[in-house]
Scaffold this motif. Structure first.
Motif, PDB file in Angstrom:
ATOM      1  N   ALA A 198      65.374 104.053  98.492  1.00  0.00           N
ATOM      2  CA  ALA A 198      63.848 103.865  98.301  1.00  0.00           C
ATOM      3  C   ALA A 198      63.869 102.264  98.389  1.00  0.00           C
ATOM      4  O   ALA A 198      63.450 102.494  99.387  1.00  0.00           O
ATOM      5  N   GLU A 199      64.592 101.543  98.250  1.00  0.00           N
ATOM      6  CA  GLU A 199      64.059 100.102  98.468  1.00  0.00           C
ATOM      7  C   GLU A 199      64.961 100.204 100.285  1.00  0.00           C
ATOM      8  O   GLU A 199      63.887  99.786 100.929  1.00  0.00           O
ATOM      9  N   ALA A 200      65.643 101.090 100.812  1.00  0.00           N
ATOM     10  CA  ALA A 200      65.973 100.341 102.361  1.00  0.00           C
ATOM     11  C   ALA A 200      64.612 101.458 103.378  1.00  0.00           C
ATOM     12  O   ALA A 200      64.267 100.510 103.791  1.00  0.00           O
ATOM     13  N   VAL A 201      63.692 102.685 102.507  1.00  0.00           N
ATOM     14  CA  VAL A 201      62.922 102.911 103.296  1.00  0.00           C
ATOM     15  C   VAL A 201      61.982 102.051 103.278  1.00  0.00           C
ATOM     16  O   VAL A 201      61.240 102.259 104.391  1.00  0.00           O
ATOM     17  N   LEU A 202      61.905 101.480 101.780  1.00  0.00           N
ATOM     18  CA  LEU A 202      60.510 100.386 102.173  1.00  0.00           C
ATOM     19  C   LEU A 202      60.603  99.386 102.972  1.00  0.00           C
ATOM     20  O   LEU A 202      59.778  98.904 103.860  1.00  0.00           O
ATOM     21  N   ALA A 203      62.311  98.739 103.203  1.00  0.00           N
ATOM     22  CA  ALA A 203      62.206  97.315 104.161  1.00  0.00           C
ATOM     23  C   ALA A 203      62.325  98.332 105.572  1.00  0.00           C
ATOM     24  O   ALA A 203      62.201  97.411 106.257  1.00  0.00           O
ATOM     25  N   ALA A 204      62.778  99.517 105.596  1.00  0.00           N
ATOM     26  CA  ALA A 204      62.515 100.390 106.943  1.00  0.00           C
ATOM     27  C   ALA A 204      61.378 100.293 107.726  1.00  0.00           C
ATOM     28  O   ALA A 204      60.816 100.347 108.679  1.00  0.00           O
ATOM     29  N   ALA A 205      60.569 100.299 106.679  1.00  0.00           N
ATOM     30  CA  ALA A 205      58.795 100.562 107.141  1.00  0.00           C
ATOM     31  C   ALA A 205      57.931  99.273 107.953  1.00  0.00           C
ATOM     32  O   ALA A 205      58.246  98.414 107.275  1.00  0.00           O
ATOM     33  N   GLU A 206      56.979  99.628 109.138  1.00  0.00           N
ATOM     34  CA  GLU A 206      56.836  98.362 109.421  1.00  0.00           C
ATOM     35  C   GLU A 206      54.779  99.166 109.200  1.00  0.00           C
ATOM     36  O   GLU A 206      54.705  99.810 109.147  1.00  0.00           O
TER      37      GLU A 206
END
Length: 406
Positions: free
Chosen positions: A185-193
């Motif tokens: 989940a954190e990786a997805v949030l970090a990749a979100a723009e």
């Protein structure tokens, strides 16, 4: 296919540990002390007390466990004889009880079969039967019609408080898998723009449901399944303690993830982190700093002999010092700072109880603050109480801004 994870996710053992076996001698001892005919629990695989007593991951039809001072029996439902034998009898601990599977009268109601087992097994002439308070009404009636008087007991809940080494192994693994879900989940949030009022992930607006699916896909890769309770809230819905709906995730607002899946032997993990993407500070940052400090303060007070409620009080005092309310059902700290975890997601001890913590207790530490108009922040870890403090059953970093995979 493996998906990127944020740094900090623990390694996970390839295989699940062996299923724990339950020492039934405390139950047998309670029967002997009460001079009762026996102890009876009735339910199905959704009854956590029965799952703990029998280790039988059986069907969604009722069965019973009957315990006397020297014997224990499970009334197996039809078509589950071999599984019951394998899980209840084989590999059972040396607790001094002879165990058996009873297959007679499998078409009868579980309460009727429990009464018949008591008639055969009871060594006392007493008519009292100890039962958990949750015994189904129909089973209680069948036992009473057979001439037994029911007396409620907490002996099962009391036994479940202190986890064995085998139980701790199960909890460690499921918590490690839970951390892997958080890292996804954190990786997805970090990749979100950020794009105006949206956070775009892989070209689409990110929602709480998309984030939830990413978490559950990751934990499923390790043989752990969601229990339909993965909480993902954003902005105002992050102030909803059990939000499992669909919400838009916007830049700057808090995103609260509370992940509590169940492993194959019935034990739960429980982990909460709160992130914000492209935050400009304000309430979100102030709340995060307060909760992080309250979380650390609570952990400093976790040790054997400390009154459970003390942990809550110390965390609450820290939040008060940061200017957050602890006297409201809607704003500020609106729940207890922790609870026991095992084969139930919420079990003894509560961190509001006036009882001392004991080695083997497994509890969450989860202070949080909430504002229904803005959002919520909560940080939660799962720890085991030890003689000299506590053990985190798996570790995951605490950070406000999500970090990309290395």
């Amino acid at each position: 296919m493996s998906r990127p994870l944020a740094p900090g996710a623990p390694e996970v053992a390839t295989d699940h540990p062996d299923a724990p076996q339950t020492d039934l001698s405390p139950i047998a001892g309670a029967v002997a002390e009460a001079d009762a005919a026996g102890f009876v629990a009735v339910g199905d695989r959704f009854d956590d007390d029965l799952r703990y007593l029998s280790r039988f991951g059986g069907p969604d039809r009722a069965y019973a466990v009957v315990v006397t001072p020297d014997r224990a029996a499970l009334t197996a439902p039809a078509l589950f004889d071999e599984q019951a034998q394998r899980e209840f009898v084989h590999g059972a601990p040396e607790d001094g009880l002879a165990r058996e599977i009873r297959t007679a009268r499998q078409g009868d109601p579980a309460g009727v079969r429990a009464a018949a087992a008591l008639d055969d097994l009871a060594s006392s002439a007493g008519s009292t039967v100890l039962t958990p308070a949750s015994i189904p009404h129909d089973a209680a009636l069948y036992l009473e019609n057979a001439g037994y008087e029911l007396e409620s007991t907490t002996v099962v809940a009391d036994a479940r408080r202190q986890k064995t080494a085998a139980e701790l192994d199960c909890l460690r693994r499921v918590q490690a898998v839970t951390c892997r879900g958080m890292a996804r989940a954190e990786a997805v949030l970090a990749a979100a723009e950020p794009d105006g009022d949206d956070l775009l992930f892989e070209g689409d607006p990110l929602t709480t449901e998309r984030l939830r699916r990413e978490v559950e896909a990751e934990i499923a890769r390790h043989g752990v399944r969601g229990a339909g309770n993965t909480v993902v809230g954003a902005g105002p819905t992050a102030a909803d303690l059990h939000y499992t709906g669909v919400d838009h995730i916007a830049p700057g607002e808090t995103v609260l993830l509370d992940i509590s899946p169940r492993g194959p032997h019935g034990y739960y993990g429980d982990l909460t982190r709160t992130f914000a993407v492209d935050s400009d500070g304000g309430w979100e940052r102030r709340a995060f700093v307060a909760v992080e400090q309250a979380h650390e303060t609570a952990l400093e007070h976790v040790e054997a002999g400390v009154t459970a409620g003390t942990v809550h009080e110390e965390a609450a005092a820290e939040l008060t010092a940061h200017g957050f309310r602890i006297d409201s059902d809607e704003v500020g700290l609106t729940h207890g700072v922790g609870h026991g975890v095992g084969v139930s997601l919420h079990e003894r001890p509560s961190l509001r109880a006036e009882t001392p913590l004991e080695p083997g207790n497994v509890v969450t530490i989860e202070p949080g603050v909430y504002d229904p108009e803005i959002g919520g922040v909560r940080i939660e870890d799962l720890v085991a109480v030890t003689e000299n403090g506590f053990e985190r059953l798996a570790s995951y970093p605490v950070r406000f801004t999500p970090v990309s995979p290395e």
